[in-house]
Scaffold this active site. Structure first.
Site, PDB file in Angstrom:
ATOM      1  N   HIS A 103      -2.703  -4.955  -5.621  1.00 45.81           N
ATOM      2  CA  HIS A 103      -2.554  -3.708  -4.871  1.00 45.81           C
ATOM      3  C   HIS A 103      -3.679  -3.556  -3.855  1.00 45.81           C
ATOM      4  O   HIS A 103      -4.667  -4.286  -3.899  1.00 45.81           O
ATOM      5  CB  HIS A 103      -2.491  -2.491  -5.802  1.00 45.81           C
TER       6      HIS A 103
ATOM      7  N   HIS B   2      -6.108  -0.568  -1.697  1.00 43.23           N
ATOM      8  CA  HIS B   2      -6.583   0.793  -1.457  1.00 43.23           C
ATOM      9  C   HIS B   2      -7.065   0.836  -0.006  1.00 43.23           C
ATOM     10  O   HIS B   2      -7.922   0.038   0.382  1.00 43.23           O
ATOM     11  CB  HIS B   2      -7.777   1.138  -2.348  1.00 43.23           C
TER      12      HIS B   2
ATOM     13  N   TYR C 191     -12.841  31.137   1.315  1.00 42.26           N
ATOM     14  CA  TYR C 191     -13.051  31.408   2.733  1.00 42.26           C
ATOM     15  C   TYR C 191     -11.903  32.250   3.290  1.00 42.26           C
ATOM     16  O   TYR C 191     -12.125  33.242   3.993  1.00 42.26           O
ATOM     17  CB  TYR C 191     -13.172  30.089   3.514  1.00 42.26           C
TER      18      TYR C 191
END
Length: 132
Positions: A59, A61, A125
């Site tokens: 795989h 990333h 916020y």
């Protein structure tokens, strides 16, 4: 990883993508160097800034930052399609051992977003500015 600016936009968009080769074959290690070079070339060409890249045997990333004009689905489609085509051009005899019927990457992928503040910080916020 910080805020970036363009003519009318201030942004901080970071995407973490993960995907596998077809059938999740552990076949990427022997072609890792050319695959990494291909990822870097594609990302340079399309203005995706690679923050981190890790290629495991089964795989990948890819953590990148980019302008909001690029949809995440467009980013992953572009990167996967170009790298697949280039890997077949460069490593066809090797890939034929693993990938009968063509293809290179699985259709599925993972995507996550990351920024410099947590979702709780953003919510606080918004709540503060709502009451002003």
């Amino acid at each position: 990883m910080g805020e970036k600016r363009s003519n009318h936009t201030v942004f901080n968009l970071n995407y973490h993508f993960v995907w596998c080769p077809k059938y999740r074959h552990a076949m990427l290690e022997p072609i890792e160097d050319s695959l990494e070079a291909c990822f870097r070339a594609v990302c340079d060409e399309y203005e995706y800034d690679i923050l981190s890249l890790h290629i495991s045997p089964d795989h990948v990333h890819l953590f990148l930052s980019t302008h909001p004009k690029y949809a995440p689905s467009e980013i992953v489609r572009t990167v996967k399609s170009i790298t697949a085509r280039k890997m077949w051009e460069q490593h066809e005899p090797y890939l034929e051992e693993y990938l009968w019927g063509g293809g290179f990457w699985e259709q599925s992928y993972y995507i996550g977003t990351a920024g410099t503040v947590s979702s709780e910080t953003i919510e606080r916020y918004i709540e503060r500015t709502e009451h002003v």
